[in-house]
Design an enzyme around this catalytic site. Structure first.
Site, PDB file in Angstrom:
ATOM      1  N   ARG A 141       0.823  -1.228   0.000  1.00  0.00           N
ATOM      2  CA  ARG A 141       0.000   0.000   0.000  1.00  0.00           C
ATOM      3  C   ARG A 141       0.854   1.275   0.000  1.00  0.00           C
ATOM      4  NH1 ARG A 141      -2.569  -3.332   3.592  1.00  0.00           N
ATOM      5  NH2 ARG A 141      -4.432  -4.297   2.704  1.00  0.00           N
TER       6      ARG A 141
ATOM      7  N   LYS B 242       3.305  11.786 -10.920  1.00  0.00           N
ATOM      8  CA  LYS B 242       2.491  10.889 -11.746  1.00  0.00           C
ATOM      9  C   LYS B 242       3.312   9.640 -12.022  1.00  0.00           C
ATOM     10  CE  LYS B 242      -0.460  13.901 -14.534  1.00  0.00           C
ATOM     11  NZ  LYS B 242      -0.687  14.377 -15.912  1.00  0.00           N
TER      12      LYS B 242
ATOM     13  N   GLU C 228      10.653  19.732 -24.272  1.00  0.00           N
ATOM     14  CA  GLU C 228       9.914  19.877 -22.997  1.00  0.00           C
ATOM     15  C   GLU C 228      10.495  21.014 -22.155  1.00  0.00           C
ATOM     16  OE1 GLU C 228       7.115  18.447 -22.323  1.00  0.00           O
ATOM     17  OE2 GLU C 228       7.055  16.565 -23.443  1.00  0.00           O
TER      18      GLU C 228
ATOM     19  N   LYS D  69       8.113  23.219 -12.911  1.00  0.00           N
ATOM     20  CA  LYS D  69       7.160  22.079 -12.889  1.00  0.00           C
ATOM     21  C   LYS D  69       6.809  21.724 -11.442  1.00  0.00           C
ATOM     22  CE  LYS D  69       5.586  17.649 -14.231  1.00  0.00           C
ATOM     23  NZ  LYS D  69       5.678  16.378 -14.884  1.00  0.00           N
TER      24      LYS D  69
ATOM     25  N   GLU E 225      -3.948  17.576 -10.968  1.00  0.00           N
ATOM     26  CA  GLU E 225      -4.329  18.088 -12.289  1.00  0.00           C
ATOM     27  C   GLU E 225      -5.820  18.403 -12.392  1.00  0.00           C
ATOM     28  OE1 GLU E 225      -2.041  16.564 -15.695  1.00  0.00           O
ATOM     29  OE2 GLU E 225      -3.932  16.587 -16.798  1.00  0.00           O
TER      30      GLU E 225
ATOM     31  N   ARG F   6      -2.424  22.585 -13.400  1.00  0.00           N
ATOM     32  CA  ARG F   6      -1.404  21.645 -13.901  1.00  0.00           C
ATOM     33  C   ARG F   6      -1.586  21.330 -15.384  1.00  0.00           C
ATOM     34  NH1 ARG F   6       0.928  16.327 -10.707  1.00  0.00           N
ATOM     35  NH2 ARG F   6       2.244  15.593 -12.389  1.00  0.00           N
TER      36      ARG F   6
ATOM     37  N   ASN G  73       0.500  20.766 -20.373  1.00  0.00           N
ATOM     38  CA  ASN G  73       0.215  19.999 -21.593  1.00  0.00           C
ATOM     39  C   ASN G  73       0.253  20.863 -22.853  1.00  0.00           C
ATOM     40  OD1 ASN G  73      -0.142  17.686 -20.092  1.00  0.00           O
ATOM     41  ND2 ASN G  73      -2.315  18.081 -19.752  1.00  0.00           N
TER      42      ASN G  73
ATOM     43  N   HIS H  24       0.427  19.354 -26.345  1.00  0.00           N
ATOM     44  CA  HIS H  24       0.312  17.900 -26.237  1.00  0.00           C
ATOM     45  C   HIS H  24      -0.927  17.326 -26.926  1.00  0.00           C
ATOM     46  CE1 HIS H  24       3.800  18.196 -23.763  1.00  0.00           C
ATOM     47  NE2 HIS H  24       3.799  16.908 -23.483  1.00  0.00           N
TER      48      HIS H  24
ATOM     49  N   HIS I 237      -0.176  14.250 -29.339  1.00  0.00           N
ATOM     50  CA  HIS I 237      -0.746  12.897 -29.283  1.00  0.00           C
ATOM     51  C   HIS I 237      -1.368  12.522 -30.626  1.00  0.00           C
ATOM     52  CE1 HIS I 237      -0.981  13.467 -24.672  1.00  0.00           C
ATOM     53  NE2 HIS I 237       0.153  12.919 -25.033  1.00  0.00           N
TER      54      HIS I 237
ATOM     55  N   HIS J 108       7.643  11.225 -29.559  1.00  0.00           N
ATOM     56  CA  HIS J 108       6.859  12.124 -28.711  1.00  0.00           C
ATOM     57  C   HIS J 108       7.507  13.515 -28.650  1.00  0.00           C
ATOM     58  CE1 HIS J 108       4.239  13.471 -25.519  1.00  0.00           C
ATOM     59  NE2 HIS J 108       5.294  13.777 -24.781  1.00  0.00           N
TER      60      HIS J 108
HETATM   61  N1  LIG Z   1       5.225  10.920 -14.907  1.00  0.00           N
HETATM   62  C1  LIG Z   1       5.233  11.995 -15.649  1.00  0.00           C
HETATM   63  O1  LIG Z   1       4.882  13.097 -15.212  1.00  0.00           O
HETATM   64  C2  LIG Z   1       5.711  11.877 -17.058  1.00  0.00           C
HETATM   65  C3  LIG Z   1       5.925  13.036 -17.823  1.00  0.00           C
HETATM   66  C4  LIG Z   1       6.417  12.902 -19.115  1.00  0.00           C
HETATM   67  C5  LIG Z   1       6.673  11.631 -19.618  1.00  0.00           C
HETATM   68  N2  LIG Z   1       6.421  10.540 -18.848  1.00  0.00           N
HETATM   69  C6  LIG Z   1       6.704   9.195 -19.372  1.00  0.00           C
HETATM   70  O2  LIG Z   1       8.107   9.107 -19.534  1.00  0.00           O
HETATM   71  C7  LIG Z   1       8.404   8.231 -20.613  1.00  0.00           C
HETATM   72  C8  LIG Z   1       9.397   8.922 -21.506  1.00  0.00           C
HETATM   73  O3  LIG Z   1      10.497   9.273 -20.722  1.00  0.00           O
HETATM   74  P1  LIG Z   1      11.972   9.399 -21.286  1.00  0.00           P
HETATM   75  O4  LIG Z   1      11.963  10.204 -22.531  1.00  0.00           O
HETATM   76  O5  LIG Z   1      12.840   9.796 -20.157  1.00  0.00           O
HETATM   77  O6  LIG Z   1      12.200   7.954 -21.825  1.00  0.00           O
HETATM   78  P2  LIG Z   1      12.860   6.571 -21.446  1.00  0.00           P
HETATM   79  O7  LIG Z   1      12.887   6.274 -20.025  1.00  0.00           O
HETATM   80  O8  LIG Z   1      12.187   5.633 -22.367  1.00  0.00           O
HETATM   81  O9  LIG Z   1      14.316   6.809 -21.994  1.00  0.00           O
HETATM   82  C9  LIG Z   1      14.528   7.007 -23.367  1.00  0.00           C
HETATM   83  C10 LIG Z   1      15.574   6.047 -23.935  1.00  0.00           C
HETATM   84  O10 LIG Z   1      16.848   6.456 -23.469  1.00  0.00           O
HETATM   85  C11 LIG Z   1      17.495   5.368 -22.770  1.00  0.00           C
HETATM   86  N3  LIG Z   1      18.282   6.021 -21.729  1.00  0.00           N
HETATM   87  C12 LIG Z   1      17.868   6.526 -20.553  1.00  0.00           C
HETATM   88  N4  LIG Z   1      18.862   7.179 -19.948  1.00  0.00           N
HETATM   89  C13 LIG Z   1      19.940   7.078 -20.753  1.00  0.00           C
HETATM   90  C14 LIG Z   1      21.276   7.564 -20.677  1.00  0.00           C
HETATM   91  N5  LIG Z   1      21.679   8.346 -19.669  1.00  0.00           N
HETATM   92  N6  LIG Z   1      22.119   7.257 -21.689  1.00  0.00           N
HETATM   93  C15 LIG Z   1      21.707   6.509 -22.758  1.00  0.00           C
HETATM   94  N7  LIG Z   1      20.453   6.038 -22.885  1.00  0.00           N
HETATM   95  C16 LIG Z   1      19.587   6.323 -21.893  1.00  0.00           C
HETATM   96  C17 LIG Z   1      16.383   4.483 -22.324  1.00  0.00           C
HETATM   97  O11 LIG Z   1      16.801   3.146 -22.125  1.00  0.00           O
HETATM   98  C18 LIG Z   1      15.400   4.600 -23.486  1.00  0.00           C
HETATM   99  O12 LIG Z   1      15.812   3.784 -24.532  1.00  0.00           O
HETATM  100  C19 LIG Z   1       7.093   7.903 -21.294  1.00  0.00           C
HETATM  101  O13 LIG Z   1       6.717   6.599 -20.937  1.00  0.00           O
HETATM  102  C20 LIG Z   1       6.113   8.911 -20.724  1.00  0.00           C
HETATM  103  O14 LIG Z   1       4.799   8.387 -20.609  1.00  0.00           O
HETATM  104  C21 LIG Z   1       5.968  10.645 -17.605  1.00  0.00           C
END
Ligand SMILES: NC(=O)c1ccc[n+]([C@@H]2O[C@H](COP(=O)([O-])OP(=O)(O)OC[C@H]3O[C@@H](n4cnc5c(N)ncnc54)[C@H](O)[C@@H]3O)[C@@H](O)[C@H]2O)c1
Length: 315
Positions: free
Chosen positions: A89, A111, A153, A190, A200, A204, A208, A211, A215, A227
């Site tokens: 939990r 999130k 971003e 942020k 949100e 918040r 977006n 976005h 999408h 993305h």
């Molecule tokens: N929780 C939130 O508020 C929030 C906000 C935006 C996005 N997201 C989520 O985040 C994800 C995208 O995040 P991201 O862009 O960080 O992607 P990710 O975690 O997929 O990383 C992108 C790629 O880079 C690689 N990678 C990571 N760090 C590295 C490094 N230092 N050197 C080399 N390769 C590396 C990963 O293995 C992957 O292949 C999506 O799933 C999205 O839904 C969440």
């Protein structure tokens, strides 16, 4: 590295979940703690992988006093944070973001979640990290495509709320200067927005910006447009709509387009406005109430406007 050690000191038991792609550095940082590797891709962002993490925690007799630390990008913090949010939990969670996008966005605000049947982030909980530890060296190995996503971003955040740093960040990106000061500023923005509206309900949503289009662009391209690139294109569409509705001054779109081009971000997408708007309207199931769209009054000032489907199609 020392900073992380210091941050971890108060926690009696620490478990680490890390992205296999950053294994060498992650294992160095995890010294003395049990660490589990995950595959960080959207196909593995599943309940099954969250369940595996929970099982590993259970096998290690992790109790409610445990802290789960993620080392990875947004996928890793989303899955790890989610597992921490549901194991027994809820146990505490913290993160070392290793992508630019995670540093300025995904790691902040609480999130967490996983995909379901290919639909993104369908299952999740709000679970705020105890801390986010920035280790900029992770950016040295990040592929160009991922850096671009983070830059989009980063600039989005300043477009929303900080015009002065937007201009400075555009210059820094163009000149290839150190982005760390801007990463910290964007992360703080942020943090502040999500502190004011953690779930949100209203404010918040401004995060977006671009976005809705992004999408739709990703969906139409069957994910062949990333993305990050879709967000850059989406911001340009949002700026154009803001101008067409006389919310933004004339010339705003051209100015942002020039900035994005100078920063190596894409600005033109292969789909017509009407095609994208149809997809947006379908996605958001806009009824009589219209759609909440994030628009720009100017650089550094985003607003949420409710716009009817007819107005959207007309403008
Ligand atoms: N929780 C939130 O508020 C929030 C906000 C935006 C996005 N997201 C989520 O985040 C994800 C995208 O995040 P991201 O862009 O960080 O992607 P990710 O975690 O997929 O990383 C992108 C790629 O880079 C690689 N990678 C990571 N760090 C590295 C490094 N230092 N050197 C080399 N390769 C590396 C990963 O293995 C992957 O292949 C999506 O799933 C999205 O839904 C969440």
């Amino acid at each position: 590295m020392n900073e992380l050690k210091h941050l971890l000191e108060p926690y009696p038991r620490v478990f680490v979940v890390y992205d296999r792609k950053v294994e060498a550095k992650a294992l160095q940082l995890s010294e003395g703690h049990k660490a589990f590797a995950i595959d960080a891709d959207e196909n593995h962002k599943t309940l099954g992988q969250a369940e595996d993490i929970c099982r590993s925690l259970m096998n290690e007799n992790a109790n409610r006093d445990a802290l789960l630390l993620t080392i990875g990008g947004g996928i890793t913090s989303d899955i790890g944070g989610f597992a921490a949010g549901i194991y027994k939990r809820g146990i505490r969670f913290a993160t070392v973001p290793t992508t630019l996008l995670a540093m300025v966005d995904a790691a902040i605000g609480g999130k967490t979640g996983v995909n379901l049947d290919g639909y993104k982030n369908m299952i999740g909980v709000f679970h705020r990290p105890e801390f986010v530890c920035l280790i900029p060296e992770f950016l040295e190995t990040l592929p160009e495509k991922e850096l671009r996503a983070g830059k989009a971003e980063l600039l989005k955040t300043f477009l929303i709320q900080d015009g002065e740093n937007y201009t400075k960040a555009v210059q820094a990106i163009q000149k290839g200067e150190d982005l760390l000061p801007f990463i910290k500023k964007a992360a703080a923005i942020k943090q502040s927005i999500t502190d004011q509206d953690p779930r949100e309900k209203s404010l918040r949503k401004i995060l977006n910006l671009g976005h809705s289009w992004a999408h739709a662009i990703e969906w139409k391209s069957q994910e062949s447009i990333s993305h990050g690139d879709a967000v850059a294109m989406g911001i340009i569409r949002a700026a154009r709509l803001s101008e067409n509705l006389n919310i933004a001054p004339e010339g705003l779109t051209d100015s942002i387009t020039a900035d994005f081009k100078a920063c190596g971000l894409p600005t033109e997408c292969p789909y017509a406005d009407t095609e994208l708007l149809q997809a947006i309207l379908k996605d958001k199931k806009a009824g009589g109430k219209g759609l909440d769209i994030i628009l720009l009054e100017n650089i550094g000032k985003a607003v949420i406007k409710n716009i009817s489907a007819d107005d959207l199609l007309e403008h």
